[in-house]
Design a protein around this motif. Sequence first.
Motif, PDB file in Angstrom:
ATOM      1  N   PHE A 116     -27.937  84.150  15.404  1.00  0.00           N
ATOM      2  CA  PHE A 116     -27.311  85.459  15.282  1.00  0.00           C
ATOM      3  C   PHE A 116     -27.568  86.286  16.532  1.00  0.00           C
ATOM      4  N   ASN A 117     -26.513  86.887  17.047  1.00  0.00           N
ATOM      5  CA  ASN A 117     -26.658  87.770  18.205  1.00  0.00           C
ATOM      6  C   ASN A 117     -26.840  89.204  17.736  1.00  0.00           C
ATOM      7  N   THR A 153     -23.254  89.452  15.471  1.00  0.00           N
ATOM      8  CA  THR A 153     -22.661  88.353  14.713  1.00  0.00           C
ATOM      9  C   THR A 153     -22.460  88.804  13.271  1.00  0.00           C
ATOM     10  N   ARG A 154     -21.307  88.463  12.701  1.00  0.00           N
ATOM     11  CA  ARG A 154     -21.076  88.816  11.290  1.00  0.00           C
ATOM     12  C   ARG A 154     -22.022  88.037  10.407  1.00  0.00           C
ATOM     13  N   ILE A 155     -22.521  88.693   9.378  1.00  0.00           N
ATOM     14  CA  ILE A 155     -23.485  88.039   8.504  1.00  0.00           C
ATOM     15  C   ILE A 155     -23.315  88.548   7.084  1.00  0.00           C
ATOM     16  N   TYR A 183     -19.450  81.917  11.543  1.00  0.00           N
ATOM     17  CA  TYR A 183     -19.636  82.904  12.623  1.00  0.00           C
ATOM     18  C   TYR A 183     -20.880  82.683  13.487  1.00  0.00           C
ATOM     19  N   ALA A 184     -21.876  81.998  12.929  1.00  0.00           N
ATOM     20  CA  ALA A 184     -23.168  81.999  13.621  1.00  0.00           C
ATOM     21  C   ALA A 184     -23.547  80.646  14.217  1.00  0.00           C
ATOM     22  N   THR A 197     -31.199  87.140  20.365  1.00  0.00           N
ATOM     23  CA  THR A 197     -30.745  86.138  19.401  1.00  0.00           C
ATOM     24  C   THR A 197     -31.882  85.860  18.424  1.00  0.00           C
ATOM     25  N   THR A 247     -22.384  81.718   7.761  1.00  0.00           N
ATOM     26  CA  THR A 247     -23.251  81.232   8.837  1.00  0.00           C
ATOM     27  C   THR A 247     -22.551  80.128   9.614  1.00  0.00           C
ATOM     28  N   GLY A 263     -28.093  78.856  11.685  1.00  0.00           N
ATOM     29  CA  GLY A 263     -27.306  79.876  12.360  1.00  0.00           C
ATOM     30  C   GLY A 263     -28.078  80.527  13.493  1.00  0.00           C
ATOM     31  N   LYS A 273     -23.788  78.366  20.482  1.00  0.00           N
ATOM     32  CA  LYS A 273     -22.817  77.961  21.509  1.00  0.00           C
ATOM     33  C   LYS A 273     -23.316  76.700  22.191  1.00  0.00           C
ATOM     34  N   TYR A 324     -29.377  81.060   5.826  1.00  0.00           N
ATOM     35  CA  TYR A 324     -28.904  81.300   7.199  1.00  0.00           C
ATOM     36  C   TYR A 324     -29.416  80.227   8.148  1.00  0.00           C
TER      37      TYR A 324
END
Lengths: 153, 484
Positions: A53-54, A74-76, A148-149, A39, A145, A51, A152, A48
């Motif tokens: 991101f994976n 992750t979509r970016i 999708y980002a 991540t 961001t 966010g 969790k 970003y």
Amino acid sequence: MTAPLPKRIIKETERLQTEPVPGISAQPHDDNARYFDVTVQGPDGSCYEGGVFNLELFLPDDYPMTPPRIRFLTRIYHPNIDRLGRICLDVLKNNWSPALQIRTILLSIQALLGAPNPEDPLNEAVAKQWKDNQAEAIKNAREWTKLYAQPKE
Amino acid sequence: MKFGQEYQQALANEDFPKEWRESAIEYKHLKKCIKKVHKELQSLGLHPDTLRRMSEWVGDSQPEHQDSKDYYSATAPTLSSVPEEFAPQLRVLVDGKTGMPLDATLAPETKSALQKLAKHEMMSAGRRDYLRIPQPPSNHAVRRSSVVSVLTEDIAEEPEDARWVQLPLASAKNFYDMLEPSVQELEVLREAETAKLEEDILDLGDAVENVVQPVREGMEATRKMNYRDLYFWREMFRLYTEKPIFYSGTEARRGAFTFTEAKSRLQAYDTKLREIGLLDQMKTPQARLAAQQFLDLNVKILRIMHFQEMNARAMTKILKKFDKRTHLEGNVFLKDIGTKHPALLTNSGKQGQLQSPGGFANSIARDLNAEIASKVLAIVPQPDDWDCPVCYSMAWKPVSLGCCKSVYCIRCIIKLQDEGMKRCPVCNQETVMKADGRNINFEAMEFLQKYFPMETRKRQKENEKAALVREHGEAFVKPGCAIQ
């Protein structure tokens, strides 16, 4: 088939756990020590920011003679990252050096988020938007961001 | 437990030398002093609330007043134009003739008390300058002074007669007189103790060097020590650097540990050493002595750290208390100390959750940590210092490409050549293909053999095996093969 893990990979993994890079984590899979869940936090002050991101990272058999293979899961919205998450970054290709390591590569990726380079695009559409209307592009990146980002809970 | 008690107890119970205790901040006396200031202010009818309200009001004044009516300005009563020997004082705007304070909001008895003082001051001061024209605030002039201004609201009605009068506050002066020398003593003490510890570190460095010098060829019989001692020291220092005790240099956390943290880290280190029984395995009495010296040194550093941290806390606390009880802007003094002796104060956690120990403690931790690393730990080279940048194993046999200072192992250079990777992995110059037997770094080789006899032997075997694999293929050395 399993050859013993090279000392280099063991040492790198250890150091990633004991001295993690702020804003970056890399966890090897239990059943495959060459495969990492990564991540990366969007850099502060960038579009970003906020966010998480994976990415997936794989160390090929001839690592470190060849660079790690790495892509965004992750979509970016970024001119140097395509729809499949592939990254256009010189140190991952021609400028790879065996003296680089997982940690330095992930730092480079984090830096790439802070400094998108539309002159060397991988994602033509995004790069065009970036050049034609940067404000709009940055707005899109922010929206993606958020969309999708998000970390969790 | 209240901090005052805690502080006194720690001073009394901990094993601090006498001269340290004498330099410590006299928290109790200072506290009494604050009470006196409080009383003196109350006898003037100035409650903390009143003072705060008035000084806040000054602070909030609109700047436009400054242009039209300079006597009305908020800048006049700030800490400008303060002479060096200045004592803490109140500055009050009063009627030039009667000495009556011009703040309509003051209680009558307060007014008359202030008036008395002001008249007295005006008489004795004779030709004291009227402070009608404010001077621009110049912060560098601030020296243990504390001024609370009392501005008037009805000043506009009779501006000609308004004047600033400075009322000294004897008890508050006592407070600062008591605090200031302490601050200086602490600084002196820190310098002296740091110098002493640096001496100790140098001595220790010599002692360690004596006991770990690898046995020179032909001298084995005459040396009593065993080369294994080298490995014990290496392990001892490796554990020490792995979990540093006083100062952390990692990316996630950079800075000194607090005394409490450092203490538990030192305890953990000690426990670990006992668990693996490292000290008992040392062969010579000199080695054991040096090891004890090393541990003692750490305890000494911990002690001075504790002392300084306690004092820094006491200082911050007492000045906060002074502020709270009197509203005489003790925090100005605090800031002043902060700039003059940046090492002294506790760092109130500006960087969020990262709690750093106070000032002197912080700099002691950092300086001595560096000192130990360069003067003691460096004497026993760690294998990590000799890792090949490519395979992260010991660079054996060591090869230098001549472009930069990096030392690679011979296998990795051969591999790079086989792969056609022309550039030095570290400095990126095209030197790899030119490398041959002449690039073997014999100086490094001798060093490694001397300090890492076991590692180099193991690496040598690995190299020979790898060379066979390269020549004859993987199957040639597979386990189970007859050559074993």
